[in-house]
Design a protein around this motif. Sequence first.
Motif, PDB file in Angstrom:
ATOM      1  N   ILE A  91     -43.233 -73.865  29.279  1.00  0.00           N
ATOM      2  CA  ILE A  91     -42.103 -74.715  29.679  1.00  0.00           C
ATOM      3  C   ILE A  91     -42.630 -75.966  30.382  1.00  0.00           C
ATOM      4  O   ILE A  91     -42.160 -77.076  30.142  1.00  0.00           O
ATOM      5  CB  ILE A  91     -41.111 -73.938  30.561  1.00  0.00           C
ATOM      6  N   ARG A  92     -43.649 -75.797  31.219  1.00  0.00           N
ATOM      7  CA  ARG A  92     -44.265 -76.957  31.883  1.00  0.00           C
ATOM      8  C   ARG A  92     -44.856 -77.901  30.853  1.00  0.00           C
ATOM      9  O   ARG A  92     -44.692 -79.112  30.936  1.00  0.00           O
ATOM     10  CB  ARG A  92     -45.351 -76.480  32.845  1.00  0.00           C
ATOM     11  N   ASP A  93     -45.535 -77.338  29.837  1.00  0.00           N
ATOM     12  CA  ASP A  93     -46.113 -78.164  28.779  1.00  0.00           C
ATOM     13  C   ASP A  93     -45.027 -78.929  28.035  1.00  0.00           C
ATOM     14  O   ASP A  93     -45.202 -80.098  27.698  1.00  0.00           O
ATOM     15  CB  ASP A  93     -46.913 -77.309  27.797  1.00  0.00           C
ATOM     16  N   PHE A  94     -43.913 -78.268  27.775  1.00  0.00           N
ATOM     17  CA  PHE A  94     -42.787 -78.951  27.121  1.00  0.00           C
ATOM     18  C   PHE A  94     -42.347 -80.135  27.966  1.00  0.00           C
ATOM     19  O   PHE A  94     -42.144 -81.232  27.458  1.00  0.00           O
ATOM     20  CB  PHE A  94     -41.627 -77.973  26.921  1.00  0.00           C
ATOM     21  N   ASP A  95     -42.228 -79.919  29.260  1.00  0.00           N
ATOM     22  CA  ASP A  95     -41.785 -80.985  30.148  1.00  0.00           C
ATOM     23  C   ASP A  95     -42.781 -82.141  30.147  1.00  0.00           C
ATOM     24  O   ASP A  95     -42.395 -83.307  30.187  1.00  0.00           O
ATOM     25  CB  ASP A  95     -41.607 -80.441  31.569  1.00  0.00           C
ATOM     26  N   ASP A  96     -44.066 -81.818  30.068  1.00  0.00           N
ATOM     27  CA  ASP A  96     -45.099 -82.860  30.051  1.00  0.00           C
ATOM     28  C   ASP A  96     -45.149 -83.609  28.719  1.00  0.00           C
ATOM     29  O   ASP A  96     -45.466 -84.786  28.681  1.00  0.00           O
ATOM     30  CB  ASP A  96     -46.483 -82.247  30.312  1.00  0.00           C
ATOM     31  N   GLU A  97     -44.879 -82.906  27.624  1.00  0.00           N
ATOM     32  CA  GLU A  97     -45.130 -83.468  26.302  1.00  0.00           C
ATOM     33  C   GLU A  97     -43.888 -83.914  25.528  1.00  0.00           C
ATOM     34  O   GLU A  97     -44.015 -84.657  24.562  1.00  0.00           O
ATOM     35  CB  GLU A  97     -45.888 -82.439  25.459  1.00  0.00           C
ATOM     36  N   ALA A  98     -42.718 -83.445  25.909  1.00  0.00           N
ATOM     37  CA  ALA A  98     -41.516 -83.785  25.150  1.00  0.00           C
ATOM     38  C   ALA A  98     -41.233 -85.274  25.267  1.00  0.00           C
ATOM     39  O   ALA A  98     -41.351 -85.856  26.341  1.00  0.00           O
ATOM     40  CB  ALA A  98     -40.322 -82.985  25.669  1.00  0.00           C
ATOM     41  N   PRO A  99     -40.872 -85.907  24.160  1.00  0.00           N
ATOM     42  CA  PRO A  99     -40.559 -87.338  24.226  1.00  0.00           C
ATOM     43  C   PRO A  99     -39.307 -87.565  25.072  1.00  0.00           C
ATOM     44  O   PRO A  99     -38.432 -86.708  25.138  1.00  0.00           O
ATOM     45  CB  PRO A  99     -40.321 -87.722  22.767  1.00  0.00           C
ATOM     46  N   PRO A 100     -39.240 -88.692  25.731  1.00  0.00           N
ATOM     47  CA  PRO A 100     -38.055 -88.977  26.544  1.00  0.00           C
ATOM     48  C   PRO A 100     -36.818 -89.139  25.665  1.00  0.00           C
ATOM     49  O   PRO A 100     -36.920 -89.427  24.475  1.00  0.00           O
ATOM     50  CB  PRO A 100     -38.397 -90.285  27.252  1.00  0.00           C
ATOM     51  N   ASP A 101     -35.669 -88.947  26.274  1.00  0.00           N
ATOM     52  CA  ASP A 101     -34.414 -89.141  25.545  1.00  0.00           C
ATOM     53  C   ASP A 101     -34.294 -90.601  25.119  1.00  0.00           C
ATOM     54  O   ASP A 101     -34.759 -91.511  25.785  1.00  0.00           O
ATOM     55  CB  ASP A 101     -33.209 -88.791  26.427  1.00  0.00           C
ATOM     56  N   GLY A 102     -33.685 -90.775  24.006  1.00  0.00           N
ATOM     57  CA  GLY A 102     -33.482 -92.120  23.492  1.00  0.00           C
ATOM     58  C   GLY A 102     -32.913 -92.008  22.093  1.00  0.00           C
ATOM     59  O   GLY A 102     -32.694 -90.922  21.588  1.00  0.00           O
ATOM     60  N   PRO A 103     -32.694 -93.128  21.462  1.00  0.00           N
ATOM     61  CA  PRO A 103     -32.144 -93.083  20.111  1.00  0.00           C
ATOM     62  C   PRO A 103     -33.139 -92.427  19.162  1.00  0.00           C
ATOM     63  O   PRO A 103     -34.353 -92.570  19.301  1.00  0.00           O
ATOM     64  CB  PRO A 103     -31.901 -94.533  19.745  1.00  0.00           C
ATOM     65  N   GLU A 104     -32.594 -91.711  18.199  1.00  0.00           N
ATOM     66  CA  GLU A 104     -33.406 -91.087  17.157  1.00  0.00           C
ATOM     67  C   GLU A 104     -33.973 -92.173  16.265  1.00  0.00           C
ATOM     68  O   GLU A 104     -33.288 -93.149  15.943  1.00  0.00           O
ATOM     69  CB  GLU A 104     -32.557 -90.102  16.340  1.00  0.00           C
ATOM     70  N   PRO A 105     -35.214 -92.015  15.816  1.00  0.00           N
ATOM     71  CA  PRO A 105     -35.771 -93.039  14.924  1.00  0.00           C
ATOM     72  C   PRO A 105     -35.023 -93.039  13.587  1.00  0.00           C
ATOM     73  O   PRO A 105     -34.549 -92.020  13.126  1.00  0.00           O
ATOM     74  CB  PRO A 105     -37.231 -92.612  14.733  1.00  0.00           C
ATOM     75  N   ASP A 106     -34.952 -94.227  12.972  1.00  0.00           N
ATOM     76  CA  ASP A 106     -34.324 -94.362  11.656  1.00  0.00           C
ATOM     77  C   ASP A 106     -35.203 -93.703  10.601  1.00  0.00           C
ATOM     78  O   ASP A 106     -36.421 -93.833  10.630  1.00  0.00           O
ATOM     79  CB  ASP A 106     -34.157 -95.837  11.298  1.00  0.00           C
ATOM     80  N   ASP A 107     -34.570 -92.983   9.689  1.00  0.00           N
ATOM     81  CA  ASP A 107     -35.310 -92.369   8.587  1.00  0.00           C
ATOM     82  C   ASP A 107     -35.481 -93.328   7.416  1.00  0.00           C
ATOM     83  O   ASP A 107     -36.050 -92.975   6.403  1.00  0.00           O
ATOM     84  CB  ASP A 107     -34.596 -91.088   8.111  1.00  0.00           C
ATOM     85  N   ASN A 108     -34.936 -94.543   7.513  1.00  0.00           N
ATOM     86  CA  ASN A 108     -35.000 -95.516   6.400  1.00  0.00           C
ATOM     87  C   ASN A 108     -36.358 -96.106   6.250  1.00  0.00           C
ATOM     88  O   ASN A 108     -37.126 -96.424   6.933  1.00  0.00           O
ATOM     89  CB  ASN A 108     -33.968 -96.636   6.589  1.00  0.00           C
TER      90      ASN A 108
END
Length: 108
Positions: A91-108
């Motif tokens: 869980i600590r690793d997830f907290d360290d490595e998870a990308p910050p919240d923000g808009p999802e990248p475009d798949d285009n």
Amino acid sequence: MNIDHLRRLSEILGHKWDLVILAHLAERPLRYTELSSRVREIDSDLTEGVLNKNLKRLAADGLIQRERTNGHHVWNLTRRGRYIVATLAKIRDFDDEAPPDGPEPDDN
């Protein structure tokens, strides 16, 4: 996710000092006085009664145990305790490595 499991986990680990105690015991088994000193470094207002209560509850939940080693009693993690510490590390690793919240990248 099963709500009953989450409720049980919060009963097991939902007290103020539980994670601190487990983290210190994950390093190595500790005598009561050593453990008390380490926890008090974080909050000097912690009473012996509160620490004793938490140790007894964590032992009753099967996460820690008190054993006699080299003529002294020490607290250490049980197999169940080591498992939960490893899970908390993920869980600590997830907290360290998870990308910050923000808009999802475009798949285009």
